[in-house]
Design a protein around this motif. Structure first.
Motif, PDB file in Angstrom:
ATOM      1  N   ALA A   1       0.834  -1.203   0.000  1.00  0.00           N
ATOM      2  CA  ALA A   1       0.000   0.000   0.000  1.00  0.00           C
ATOM      3  C   ALA A   1       0.871   1.256   0.000  1.00  0.00           C
ATOM      4  CB  ALA A   1      -0.925  -0.001   1.217  1.00  0.00           C
ATOM      5  N   THR A   2       1.988   1.208   0.718  1.00  0.00           N
ATOM      6  CA  THR A   2       2.876   2.369   0.783  1.00  0.00           C
ATOM      7  C   THR A   2       3.573   2.594  -0.555  1.00  0.00           C
ATOM      8  OG1 THR A   2       3.230   1.871   3.132  1.00  0.00           O
ATOM      9  CG2 THR A   2       4.719   3.460   2.120  1.00  0.00           C
ATOM     10  N   MET A   3       3.931   1.518  -1.253  1.00  0.00           N
ATOM     11  CA  MET A   3       4.522   1.660  -2.590  1.00  0.00           C
ATOM     12  C   MET A   3       3.525   2.275  -3.567  1.00  0.00           C
ATOM     13  SD  MET A   3       7.703   1.079  -3.142  1.00  0.00           S
ATOM     14  CE  MET A   3       7.611   1.057  -4.930  1.00  0.00           C
ATOM     15  N   LEU A   4       2.272   1.869  -3.476  1.00  0.00           N
ATOM     16  CA  LEU A   4       1.242   2.459  -4.344  1.00  0.00           C
ATOM     17  C   LEU A   4       1.034   3.932  -3.997  1.00  0.00           C
ATOM     18  CD1 LEU A   4      -1.326  -0.490  -4.459  1.00  0.00           C
ATOM     19  CD2 LEU A   4       0.088   0.349  -6.352  1.00  0.00           C
ATOM     20  N   ARG A   5       1.144   4.251  -2.720  1.00  0.00           N
ATOM     21  CA  ARG A   5       1.054   5.659  -2.310  1.00  0.00           C
ATOM     22  C   ARG A   5       2.226   6.456  -2.897  1.00  0.00           C
ATOM     23  NH1 ARG A   5       0.817   5.033   2.931  1.00  0.00           N
ATOM     24  NH2 ARG A   5      -1.442   5.066   3.075  1.00  0.00           N
ATOM     25  N   ALA A   6       3.393   5.837  -2.954  1.00  0.00           N
ATOM     26  CA  ALA A   6       4.553   6.494  -3.553  1.00  0.00           C
ATOM     27  C   ALA A   6       4.305   6.774  -5.036  1.00  0.00           C
ATOM     28  CB  ALA A   6       5.802   5.631  -3.375  1.00  0.00           C
TER      29      ALA A   6
ATOM     30  N   ARG B   1       2.515  -3.442 -11.985  1.00  0.00           N
ATOM     31  CA  ARG B   1       3.514  -4.401 -11.500  1.00  0.00           C
ATOM     32  C   ARG B   1       3.404  -4.594  -9.983  1.00  0.00           C
ATOM     33  NH1 ARG B   1       7.909  -3.693  -8.868  1.00  0.00           N
ATOM     34  NH2 ARG B   1       7.937  -1.432  -9.235  1.00  0.00           N
ATOM     35  N   ILE B   2       3.298  -3.487  -9.242  1.00  0.00           N
ATOM     36  CA  ILE B   2       3.219  -3.565  -7.779  1.00  0.00           C
ATOM     37  C   ILE B   2       1.959  -4.312  -7.348  1.00  0.00           C
ATOM     38  CG2 ILE B   2       2.918  -2.190  -5.666  1.00  0.00           C
ATOM     39  CD1 ILE B   2       4.602   0.007  -7.182  1.00  0.00           C
ATOM     40  N   PHE B   3       0.832  -3.990  -7.984  1.00  0.00           N
ATOM     41  CA  PHE B   3      -0.417  -4.637  -7.593  1.00  0.00           C
ATOM     42  C   PHE B   3      -0.385  -6.132  -7.890  1.00  0.00           C
ATOM     43  CE2 PHE B   3      -4.897  -5.842  -8.422  1.00  0.00           C
ATOM     44  CZ  PHE B   3      -5.384  -5.630  -7.137  1.00  0.00           C
ATOM     45  N   LYS B   4       0.174  -6.515  -9.015  1.00  0.00           N
ATOM     46  CA  LYS B   4       0.249  -7.942  -9.363  1.00  0.00           C
ATOM     47  C   LYS B   4       1.163  -8.696  -8.404  1.00  0.00           C
ATOM     48  CE  LYS B   4      -1.025  -7.733 -14.248  1.00  0.00           C
ATOM     49  NZ  LYS B   4      -0.588  -7.951 -15.659  1.00  0.00           N
ATOM     50  N   GLU B   5       2.280  -8.075  -8.025  1.00  0.00           N
ATOM     51  CA  GLU B   5       3.171  -8.701  -7.051  1.00  0.00           C
ATOM     52  C   GLU B   5       2.467  -8.847  -5.706  1.00  0.00           C
ATOM     53  OE1 GLU B   5       6.583  -6.159  -7.069  1.00  0.00           O
ATOM     54  OE2 GLU B   5       7.459  -7.082  -8.857  1.00  0.00           O
TER      55      GLU B   5
ATOM     56  N   VAL C   1      -4.814  -1.603   0.385  1.00  0.00           N
ATOM     57  CA  VAL C   1      -4.136  -1.706  -0.915  1.00  0.00           C
ATOM     58  C   VAL C   1      -5.079  -1.271  -2.034  1.00  0.00           C
ATOM     59  CG1 VAL C   1      -3.155  -3.332  -2.605  1.00  0.00           C
ATOM     60  CG2 VAL C   1      -2.525  -3.510  -0.183  1.00  0.00           C
ATOM     61  N   ILE C   2      -6.323  -1.726  -1.971  1.00  0.00           N
ATOM     62  CA  ILE C   2      -7.311  -1.353  -2.997  1.00  0.00           C
ATOM     63  C   ILE C   2      -7.528   0.156  -3.004  1.00  0.00           C
ATOM     64  CG2 ILE C   2      -9.710  -1.593  -3.733  1.00  0.00           C
ATOM     65  CD1 ILE C   2      -7.993  -4.060  -4.236  1.00  0.00           C
ATOM     66  N   SER C   3      -7.596   0.748  -1.817  1.00  0.00           N
ATOM     67  CA  SER C   3      -7.790   2.190  -1.711  1.00  0.00           C
ATOM     68  C   SER C   3      -6.640   2.950  -2.361  1.00  0.00           C
ATOM     69  CB  SER C   3      -7.921   2.587  -0.238  1.00  0.00           C
ATOM     70  OG  SER C   3      -7.972   3.987  -0.090  1.00  0.00           O
ATOM     71  N   GLN C   4      -5.410   2.509  -2.106  1.00  0.00           N
ATOM     72  CA  GLN C   4      -4.245   3.159  -2.703  1.00  0.00           C
ATOM     73  C   GLN C   4      -4.166   2.898  -4.207  1.00  0.00           C
ATOM     74  OE1 GLN C   4      -2.334   5.388  -1.190  1.00  0.00           O
ATOM     75  NE2 GLN C   4      -3.621   5.089   0.622  1.00  0.00           N
ATOM     76  N   LEU C   5      -4.581   1.729  -4.623  1.00  0.00           N
ATOM     77  CA  LEU C   5      -4.617   1.413  -6.059  1.00  0.00           C
ATOM     78  C   LEU C   5      -5.548   2.368  -6.791  1.00  0.00           C
ATOM     79  CD1 LEU C   5      -4.001  -0.516  -8.493  1.00  0.00           C
ATOM     80  CD2 LEU C   5      -6.032  -1.820  -7.771  1.00  0.00           C
ATOM     81  N   LYS C   6      -6.712   2.607  -6.215  1.00  0.00           N
ATOM     82  CA  LYS C   6      -7.688   3.491  -6.855  1.00  0.00           C
ATOM     83  C   LYS C   6      -7.182   4.924  -6.936  1.00  0.00           C
ATOM     84  CE  LYS C   6     -11.788   0.736  -5.740  1.00  0.00           C
ATOM     85  NZ  LYS C   6     -13.075   0.671  -5.002  1.00  0.00           N
ATOM     86  N   GLY C   7      -6.297   5.302  -6.015  1.00  0.00           N
ATOM     87  CA  GLY C   7      -5.747   6.641  -6.058  1.00  0.00           C
ATOM     88  C   GLY C   7      -4.578   6.791  -7.013  1.00  0.00           C
ATOM     89  N   ALA C   8      -3.917   5.669  -7.341  1.00  0.00           N
ATOM     90  CA  ALA C   8      -2.703   5.728  -8.153  1.00  0.00           C
ATOM     91  C   ALA C   8      -2.908   5.354  -9.615  1.00  0.00           C
ATOM     92  CB  ALA C   8      -1.636   4.813  -7.540  1.00  0.00           C
TER      93      ALA C   8
ATOM     94  N   SER D   1      -9.879  -0.415 -14.390  1.00  0.00           N
ATOM     95  CA  SER D   1     -10.898  -1.317 -14.935  1.00  0.00           C
ATOM     96  C   SER D   1     -10.286  -2.637 -15.393  1.00  0.00           C
ATOM     97  CB  SER D   1     -11.632  -0.640 -16.100  1.00  0.00           C
ATOM     98  OG  SER D   1     -10.734  -0.374 -17.166  1.00  0.00           O
ATOM     99  N   LYS D   2      -9.017  -2.599 -15.776  1.00  0.00           N
ATOM    100  CA  LYS D   2      -8.316  -3.821 -16.184  1.00  0.00           C
ATOM    101  C   LYS D   2      -7.958  -4.687 -14.978  1.00  0.00           C
ATOM    102  CE  LYS D   2      -3.867  -5.297 -18.145  1.00  0.00           C
ATOM    103  NZ  LYS D   2      -2.576  -4.830 -18.719  1.00  0.00           N
ATOM    104  N   LEU D   3      -7.480  -4.054 -13.915  1.00  0.00           N
ATOM    105  CA  LEU D   3      -7.023  -4.808 -12.742  1.00  0.00           C
ATOM    106  C   LEU D   3      -8.156  -5.237 -11.828  1.00  0.00           C
ATOM    107  CD1 LEU D   3      -3.871  -2.677 -11.747  1.00  0.00           C
ATOM    108  CD2 LEU D   3      -3.931  -4.827 -13.041  1.00  0.00           C
ATOM    109  N   LEU D   4      -9.196  -4.423 -11.756  1.00  0.00           N
ATOM    110  CA  LEU D   4     -10.319  -4.723 -10.857  1.00  0.00           C
ATOM    111  C   LEU D   4     -11.646  -4.645 -11.594  1.00  0.00           C
ATOM    112  CD1 LEU D   4      -9.544  -2.839  -7.512  1.00  0.00           C
ATOM    113  CD2 LEU D   4      -9.447  -5.295  -7.922  1.00  0.00           C
ATOM    114  N   PRO D   5     -11.881  -5.534 -12.553  1.00  0.00           N
ATOM    115  CA  PRO D   5     -13.175  -5.511 -13.242  1.00  0.00           C
ATOM    116  C   PRO D   5     -14.305  -5.790 -12.254  1.00  0.00           C
ATOM    117  CG  PRO D   5     -11.969  -7.529 -13.746  1.00  0.00           C
ATOM    118  CD  PRO D   5     -11.017  -6.638 -13.010  1.00  0.00           C
TER     119      PRO D   5
END
Length: 234
Positions: free
Chosen positions: A144-149, A167-171, A182-189, A196-200
């Motif tokens: 989550a912190t990497m996605l925030r970065a 890449r970060i989300f898949k790892e 993690v999902i929250s940070q993904l949506k922000g980044a 839509s590709k990663l979270l259909p």
């Protein structure tokens, strides 16, 4: 004050040990005082200077990690360089960093807005070290912190940013560390296209979160515990 008292009394019970110093560092690492990081480093400097003569105050892994965390949460202009310096001193002392040590460095990078992509690559370096380590595997907070970065330091919507986020989300999912944070940070980044590709349909496969420890606010719960509770009462 305890050290002064010991020098006056000579009573061994008044002698501060590493638990004493670490308890003080724990408070400074959580403090919002503008001098917190500098005070924490001063304590570490003192411990390193006197450790050879007094082994009961030799800095341990938590000592260094809390000083790193103090700088990571500070407003010091050179906080990323400071965290790397303390990290190097830690490894030079023969101590093995853990997930909290690495994640604190990444957190410091994520909020180093002035240096943008440069600090992102530093965060990426330590994340890769953690993934390659046999002792300190990244957890949900690390990802989550990497996605925030990514969100703070990279140009959102760019090909490079989206490639890094993907890449970060898949790892993260491969490691079973996906959680609501993690999902929250993904949506922000992520860009809308990537999201839509990663979270259909916002679908999260159960295997993506199989190794998440406890609740999603695990790191906050960790920080709320006292130093003695989380270290000496396991």
């Amino acid at each position: 004050k305890m050290n002064d008292q010991f020098l006056i009394s000579g009573n061994i019970e008044d002698m501060p040990n590493i638990m004493t110093y670490n308890s003080v560092l724990d408070a400074w690492s959580k403090s919002r005082s503008p001098i917190a990081a500098i005070r924490a480093k001063a304590i570490l400097d003192h411990l390193e200077k006197h450790a050879e003569k007094n082994s009961i105050i030799r800095a341990d892994k938590l000592t260094y990690s809390m000083v790193i965390n103090a700088f990571a949460g500070s407003r010091e202009a050179d906080k990323v360089e400071r965290t790397e310096e303390i990290f190097q001193r830690m490894t030079n002392a023969g101590l093995q960093p853990d997930v909290h040590t690495y994640t604190s460095i990444i957190k410091g990078c994520a909020y180093d807005f002035d240096n943008g992509e440069k600090s992102y690559h530093i965060a990426k370096k330590y994340m890769n070290q953690m993934r390659e380590s046999s002792q300190a595997k990244p957890n949900n907070i690390s990802y989550a912190t990497m996605l925030r970065a990514c969100k703070h330091l990279l140009y959102q919507g760019s090909m490079f940013c989206d490639n890094e986020v993907e890449r970060i989300f898949k790892e993260c999912c491969e490691d079973g560390q996906c959680c609501q944070l993690v999902i929250s940070q993904l949506k922000g980044a992520a860009s809308k296209r990537l999201l839509s590709k990663l979270l259909p349909n916002d679908y999260v496969h159960p295997s993506w979160r199989k190794h998440v420890i406890g609740r999603n606010d695990y790191f906050q719960n960790f920080r709320k515990k006292s130093y003695k509770d989380r270290v000496y009462k396991r």
